[in-house]
Design an enzyme around this catalytic site. Structure first.
Site, short mmCIF file in Angstrom:
data_model
loop_
_atom_site.label_atom_id
_atom_site.label_comp_id
_atom_site.label_asym_id
_atom_site.label_seq_id
_atom_site.Cartn_x
_atom_site.Cartn_y
_atom_site.Cartn_z
N ASP A 11 0.86 -1.18 0.00
CA ASP A 11 0.00 0.00 0.00
C ASP A 11 0.90 1.23 0.00
O ASP A 11 2.09 1.15 0.30
CB ASP A 11 -0.89 -0.01 1.24
CG ASP A 11 -1.80 1.23 1.32
OD1 ASP A 11 -2.29 1.67 0.28
OD2 ASP A 11 -1.98 1.75 2.44
N SER A 12 0.30 2.38 -0.31
CA SER A 12 1.06 3.63 -0.24
C SER A 12 1.53 3.93 1.17
O SER A 12 2.50 4.65 1.37
CB SER A 12 0.16 4.78 -0.71
OG SER A 12 -0.97 4.88 0.11
N CYS A 74 -4.21 -1.09 -2.18
CA CYS A 74 -4.30 0.36 -2.34
C CYS A 74 -5.22 0.62 -3.51
O CYS A 74 -4.97 0.15 -4.63
CB CYS A 74 -2.88 0.90 -2.62
SG CYS A 74 -2.84 2.64 -3.09
N GLU A 153 -5.74 9.62 9.79
CA GLU A 153 -4.34 9.69 10.25
C GLU A 153 -4.23 10.53 11.52
O GLU A 153 -3.36 10.31 12.36
CB GLU A 153 -3.45 10.30 9.16
CG GLU A 153 -3.44 9.55 7.85
CD GLU A 153 -2.34 8.50 7.78
OE1 GLU A 153 -1.43 8.54 8.61
OE2 GLU A 153 -2.43 7.62 6.90
N CYS A 185 -11.25 3.09 -0.45
CA CYS A 185 -9.94 3.49 0.07
C CYS A 185 -9.73 2.72 1.36
O CYS A 185 -10.67 2.58 2.16
CB CYS A 185 -9.91 5.00 0.32
SG CYS A 185 -8.42 5.57 1.18
N HIS A 187 -8.37 3.35 4.09
CA HIS A 187 -8.57 4.03 5.37
C HIS A 187 -10.05 4.11 5.77
O HIS A 187 -10.36 4.29 6.94
CB HIS A 187 -8.05 5.48 5.30
CG HIS A 187 -6.56 5.62 5.43
ND1 HIS A 187 -5.69 5.22 4.46
CD2 HIS A 187 -5.80 6.15 6.43
CE1 HIS A 187 -4.45 5.49 4.84
NE2 HIS A 187 -4.49 6.06 6.03
#
Lengths: 272, 272
Positions: A11-12, A74, A153, A185, A187
């Site tokens: 993933d990024s 991702c 985040e 996504c 997240h």
């Protein structure tokens, strides 16, 4: 036949750990190697060309670790570079877009489906293409939610600000009367309660992490490369940076602690 | 004596264009070269080691362009790597932290100063050290505001959400009765009206971009390397990525349009 080679997942950053969590839940006997490109995160605000280059570097790192399969955990990379990765690497490469699309098609009754993701994912048009290829009649409505990743985040998973941001982004989709919403996504599953509350209980949320884990399982069996029964070793975690805030958010995504995390420098070409 | 070599300016992304704007306002005759590391932005959430490596790559790129001075238009890099850059490169290297500190010391009456910045800037302790070195008696209160950069990048410069986020971050500083607040990140001047409203009219906001332009001007004259009078050429802009959203936010920061932007690949070692 037991194939003990690890599954590689990248993933990024650390959002892809939500996919690791689901794979571990479903396939506890598989060995796993994870790479998170935390030095260059995020990918979702960048151009296709840059995302493409980074994706190849990430995949080369994992194939260098002797993996039997690569899971692109991702959505941005899955939207932009999946076909090219499949052509370039001689092993199964699975993304997170297709499993979510298939689950959404199984869930929808009205054929009106919403997709939320990063700006890069939405601009790519990958979801629209994937839906159209499988069922041309469905109506797909996409919405970029660039502030969702920074909110996660920051650890602001609920509260007034997160609720308001979510309402601003989701209002157009409510206006389109979607009955199914793909969380496009890695997240976003952490914001599920807020999103569900705003969309209403009648809307089905599709968590791509769960669906991807199911697809990984099916593919391992189909290709005869599953790890079989028996205990797996601890997952190995590699990242390109370990900032101070890293473990807090990472363990939020993974749902457990990360025992050992190794920092590597992709640009210098190997483990550092 | 007229030194027509350009001034080099770099930032993690496009926020540093606020510094370019102020340098152009104050020094219209100077030639400018800008580098924004938009492929790896942001730096403010990353570790000192990674920020340090990126800063050296960025500076090498600019010195390769034949600049007479390097302006580190990024608070994160200025906080972490400035001394090392000054040791390593044989030309003047100016940061954005010191000019803001000096302006804050000139402005404060009570000696109670607030500083807002990225998490990396705040964790570095650079502002506290810089204030203590100049005037040991002042009280410095720092606050990381990780969502400010994404809010600016999203173009949400005012409105309810931005106001609420700002209030959550700034409330502790109001509680400390600061009379001066340093905007310790190049994106933050775009949020000045919101910040001023919450802090109250009595609090002086220090815009590091303006102060840095003044310092650049003084240093050019002191070193006898100013460009003298006469028209400069257009600034040259280099970035490591040009995503779709790029011009909108870049021109917001710069206050004018960017005629020509060239994409370069630092990792491949040169212009691409």
């Amino acid at each position: 036949m037991k194939d003990v080679r690890p599954i590689g997942i990248f993933d990024s950053g650390i959002g892809g750990l939500t996919v690791v969590r689901e794979i571990r839940r479903r396939l506890p006997a598989e060995n796993l190697v994870y790479f998170g490109d935390t030095a260059r995160v995020p990918y979702g605000t960048k151009s296709p060309r840059v995302v493409y280059d980074f994706a190849f570097q990430d995949t080369r790192f994992l194939t260098g670790q002797g993996v039997k399969m690569v899971v692109v955990a991702c959505h941005t990379v899955s939207s932009i570079a999946l076909d090219s990765l499949r052509e370039a690497f001689p092993l199964p490469v699975l993304g997170v877009v297709e499993p979510g699309v298939e689950a959404a098609l199984a869930a929808t009754r009205t054929g009106r489906i919403g997709v939320i993701g990063t700006r890069a994912t939405v601009l790519s048009g990958a979801y629209e293409r994937s839906f159209a290829a499988r069922r041309p009649g469905v109506s797909v409505f996409t919405q970029a939610c660039p502030l969702f990743v920074p909110l996660v985040e920051e650890g602001w998973l609920d509260g007034d600000v997160t609720g308001q941001v979510a309402e601003l982004y989701l209002r157009p989709l409510i206006g389109k009367s979607v009955d199914t919403l793909v969380l496009g996504c890695t997240h976003y599953p952490l914001l599920k309660p807020v999103i569900q509350k705003i969309m209403g209980e009648g809307v089905v949320l599709i968590d791509s992490a769960e669906e991807t884990a199911r697809t990984v399982s099916d593919r391992l069996l189909a290709d005869g490369i599953d790890g079989g029964p028996g205990p797996a070793s601890e997952p190995r975690f590699f990242v390109s940076d370990i900032p101070q805030h890293f473990r807090k958010v990472g363990e939020l995504c993974l749902g457990e602690s990360m025992r050992q995390v190794v920092q590597v420098d992709l640009e210098a070409g190997g483990t550092g």
